[in-house]
Design a protein around this motif. Structure first.
Motif, PDB file in Angstrom:
ATOM      1  N   ALA A   5      53.557  30.100  40.147  1.00 41.03           N
ATOM      2  CA  ALA A   5      52.851  30.037  41.417  1.00 41.03           C
ATOM      3  C   ALA A   5      51.367  29.839  41.168  1.00 41.03           C
ATOM      4  O   ALA A   5      50.845  30.167  40.110  1.00 41.03           O
ATOM      5  N   ARG A   6      50.680  29.259  42.145  1.00 35.03           N
ATOM      6  CA  ARG A   6      49.236  29.121  42.028  1.00 35.03           C
ATOM      7  C   ARG A   6      48.612  30.503  42.034  1.00 35.03           C
ATOM      8  O   ARG A   6      49.197  31.470  42.513  1.00 35.03           O
ATOM      9  N   PRO A   7      47.393  30.631  41.553  1.00 34.12           N
ATOM     10  CA  PRO A   7      46.742  31.940  41.510  1.00 34.12           C
ATOM     11  C   PRO A   7      46.655  32.564  42.897  1.00 34.12           C
ATOM     12  O   PRO A   7      46.553  31.871  43.913  1.00 34.12           O
ATOM     13  N   THR A   8      46.689  33.889  42.913  1.00 36.59           N
ATOM     14  CA  THR A   8      46.545  34.619  44.170  1.00 36.59           C
ATOM     15  C   THR A   8      45.145  34.409  44.739  1.00 36.59           C
ATOM     16  O   THR A   8      44.154  34.440  44.006  1.00 36.59           O
ATOM     17  N   THR A   9      45.074  34.183  46.031  1.00 35.21           N
ATOM     18  CA  THR A   9      43.791  34.026  46.703  1.00 35.21           C
ATOM     19  C   THR A   9      43.647  35.098  47.771  1.00 35.21           C
ATOM     20  O   THR A   9      44.637  35.596  48.312  1.00 35.21           O
ATOM     21  N   ALA A  10      42.422  35.448  48.077  1.00 37.43           N
ATOM     22  CA  ALA A  10      42.135  36.432  49.126  1.00 37.43           C
ATOM     23  C   ALA A  10      41.003  35.895  49.986  1.00 37.43           C
ATOM     24  O   ALA A  10      40.007  35.381  49.468  1.00 37.43           O
ATOM     25  N   THR A  11      41.163  35.978  51.294  1.00 37.67           N
ATOM     26  CA  THR A  11      40.123  35.532  52.217  1.00 37.67           C
ATOM     27  C   THR A  11      39.888  36.601  53.269  1.00 37.67           C
ATOM     28  O   THR A  11      40.810  37.329  53.645  1.00 37.67           O
ATOM     29  N   GLY A  52      47.487  36.176  49.161  1.00 36.39           N
ATOM     30  CA  GLY A  52      48.774  35.611  48.789  1.00 36.39           C
ATOM     31  C   GLY A  52      48.649  34.427  47.867  1.00 36.39           C
ATOM     32  O   GLY A  52      47.570  34.108  47.365  1.00 36.39           O
ATOM     33  N   ASP A  53      49.786  33.765  47.637  1.00 36.41           N
ATOM     34  CA  ASP A  53      49.823  32.580  46.789  1.00 36.41           C
ATOM     35  C   ASP A  53      50.628  31.508  47.505  1.00 36.41           C
ATOM     36  O   ASP A  53      50.792  31.564  48.724  1.00 36.41           O
ATOM     37  N   PRO A 175      44.659  41.621  45.422  1.00 33.43           N
ATOM     38  CA  PRO A 175      44.535  40.303  44.791  1.00 33.43           C
ATOM     39  C   PRO A 175      44.618  40.357  43.271  1.00 33.43           C
ATOM     40  O   PRO A 175      44.948  39.355  42.632  1.00 33.43           O
ATOM     41  N   SER A 176      44.319  41.533  42.687  1.00 29.46           N
ATOM     42  CA  SER A 176      44.337  41.652  41.230  1.00 29.46           C
ATOM     43  C   SER A 176      45.658  42.199  40.699  1.00 29.46           C
ATOM     44  O   SER A 176      45.779  42.469  39.501  1.00 29.46           O
ATOM     45  N   ALA A 177      46.658  42.347  41.553  1.00 25.42           N
ATOM     46  CA  ALA A 177      47.949  42.893  41.115  1.00 25.42           C
ATOM     47  C   ALA A 177      48.569  42.006  40.051  1.00 25.42           C
ATOM     48  O   ALA A 177      48.396  40.773  40.053  1.00 25.42           O
ATOM     49  N   ASP A 178      49.302  42.619  39.130  1.00 32.29           N
ATOM     50  CA  ASP A 178      50.002  41.886  38.083  1.00 32.29           C
ATOM     51  C   ASP A 178      50.918  40.832  38.697  1.00 32.29           C
ATOM     52  O   ASP A 178      51.614  41.101  39.688  1.00 32.29           O
ATOM     53  N   ALA A 179      50.918  39.637  38.118  1.00 35.44           N
ATOM     54  CA  ALA A 179      51.683  38.524  38.688  1.00 35.44           C
ATOM     55  C   ALA A 179      53.178  38.836  38.770  1.00 35.44           C
ATOM     56  O   ALA A 179      53.839  38.490  39.757  1.00 35.44           O
ATOM     57  N   ALA A 180      53.726  39.489  37.738  1.00 40.24           N
ATOM     58  CA  ALA A 180      55.152  39.814  37.752  1.00 40.24           C
ATOM     59  C   ALA A 180      55.462  40.842  38.836  1.00 40.24           C
ATOM     60  O   ALA A 180      56.477  40.738  39.537  1.00 40.24           O
ATOM     61  N   ALA A 181      54.576  41.840  38.992  1.00 35.28           N
ATOM     62  CA  ALA A 181      54.780  42.845  40.034  1.00 35.28           C
ATOM     63  C   ALA A 181      54.696  42.211  41.417  1.00 35.28           C
ATOM     64  O   ALA A 181      55.493  42.518  42.311  1.00 35.28           O
ATOM     65  N   ARG A 182      53.743  41.302  41.597  1.00 31.19           N
ATOM     66  CA  ARG A 182      53.618  40.612  42.894  1.00 31.19           C
ATOM     67  C   ARG A 182      54.875  39.795  43.189  1.00 31.19           C
ATOM     68  O   ARG A 182      55.406  39.829  44.298  1.00 31.19           O
ATOM     69  N   SER A 183      55.348  39.043  42.193  1.00 34.14           N
ATOM     70  CA  SER A 183      56.531  38.221  42.393  1.00 34.14           C
ATOM     71  C   SER A 183      57.739  39.066  42.770  1.00 34.14           C
ATOM     72  O   SER A 183      58.521  38.701  43.655  1.00 34.14           O
ATOM     73  N   LEU A 184      57.902  40.218  42.106  1.00 38.02           N
ATOM     74  CA  LEU A 184      59.017  41.105  42.417  1.00 38.02           C
ATOM     75  C   LEU A 184      58.947  41.570  43.863  1.00 38.02           C
ATOM     76  O   LEU A 184      59.934  41.523  44.605  1.00 38.02           O
TER      77      LEU A 184
END
Length: 335
Positions: A5-11, A52-53, A175-184
């Motif tokens: 996935a593309r990097p997580t962004t926050a706005t 999100g991403d 936004p800084s959460a681990d990518a694997a944790a976010r995906s789960l």
């Protein structure tokens, strides 16, 4: 493997100028027709925050004024709920969706629609279409395609959905959460939404006019019990390895082997759910569905479902029968 996935962004946006709010929300909702009317007594303000991403985005918004217009969800599926009454989707149709406070609904999908909203805070979770459709296909061991989603869920389905969203929120809002944790957490929220709203009928094995990706996924689902390689899928579809990968990439789908793994994981879970702990073993079920390395399988299973396979087997079957794997945290958003 799944395309990263593309990097997580926050706005985050806030202000007190109506024209700025209109510009912001028309961009958020791919619209050229959002209108803001009379403000509340304390004056007009707005705010919007999203994290999100390219697969899942959660957002929250507040507009201290009446607003109306059109929304175009494009290739997204959107879950939404508001903190107060007065938001109506499809107000110009015979069966408008009248959102009740704190009750999640699905936006109309695949078409533009009108809305009319009183001042309130709204939360939304936006799912990329290819992501949710691919996951739905894996859950049903079916072909991916447009989902038929109820606008409102059965009341009995809402408590587990709310628990899943609440437990995932911390990770999804970070936004800084681990990518694997976010995906789960994203997959768990998506699975919970599918459980509550998805009523897509089976596609049928003889569906006409399907593309090469659908043909490949159909064949993979039908042969998931066999040892399969990418070469096998290529022979079944008549595509080269490069052509097969390119077709999946263009469709925004997970790779053929990722799809196979997802189908097998869900079938393992179904077998463990219905199995008798006195006569069924995790090792036997895992090997039946092509997972030869049991240690690696246990970790993959736990990452997908939030518990080890032995825990699923030990649970009373009545508690789990009919559920899709989605027993964990998810997020919240706003419009």
């Amino acid at each position: 493997m799944r395309t990263p996935a593309r990097p997580t962004t926050a706005t985050e946006h806030h202000g007190a100028v109506v024209d700025d709010a209109v510009e912001l929300f028309e961009g958020v909702y791919s619209s050229h027709d959002i209108n803001i009317g009379r403000a509340v007594e304390d004056g007009f303000t707005y705010r919007y925050r999203a994290v999100g991403d390219d697969e899942v985005l959660i957002a929250t918004s507040a507009v201290a004024a009446h607003r109306w217009g059109r929304i175009n969800p494009g290739r997204q599926y959107v879950l939404a709920w508001a903190t107060g009454p007065g938001m109506v989707l499809d107000p110009d149709r015979r069966d408008p969706i009248r959102m009740q406070p704190h009750v999640p609904v699905m936006y109309p999908a695949g078409r533009e629609f009108r809305f009319d909203a009183a001042p309130a805070v709204q939360h939304v979770i936006r799912f990329d279409g290819a992501f949710l459709e691919s996951l739905g296909a894996a859950v049903r061991a079916d072909l991916p395609g447009p989902l038929d989603m109820r606008s409102t869920a059965d009341p009995a389905a809402l408590p587990p959905l709310r628990r899943t969203i609440a437990s995932a929120a911390t990770t999804l809002w970070d936004p800084s959460a681990d990518a694997a944790a976010r995906s789960l957490q994203q997959r768990r929220v998506a699975q919970a939404v599918l459980e509550a709203f998805d009523v897509t009928p089976p596609s049928g094995l003889a569906a006409a006019g399907r593309g090469s990706v659908r043909v490949a996924q159909e064949w993979i689902a039908a042969n998931a019990h066999r040892p399969l390689t990418t070469a096998d899928v290529c022979r079944a579809t008549g595509l080269s390895a490069r052509g097969l990968q390119a077709a999946f990439h263009r469709a925004g789908a997970s790779s053929p082997m990722q799809f196979l793994r997802d189908v097998r994981l869900h079938r393992v879970r179904a077998a463990l759910t219905e199995g008798d702990p006195a006569s069924t073993t995790v090792a036997e079920v895992a090997r039946t569905w092509g997972f030869a390395h049991l240690g690696r399988f246990a970790g993959t299973y736990a990452a997908a479902f939030g518990e080890r396979p032995s825990a699923t087997l030990q649970r009373p079957a009545e508690r789990w029968r009919g559920q899709r794997p989605s027993s964990a945290p998810t997020a919240s958003t706003t419009t």
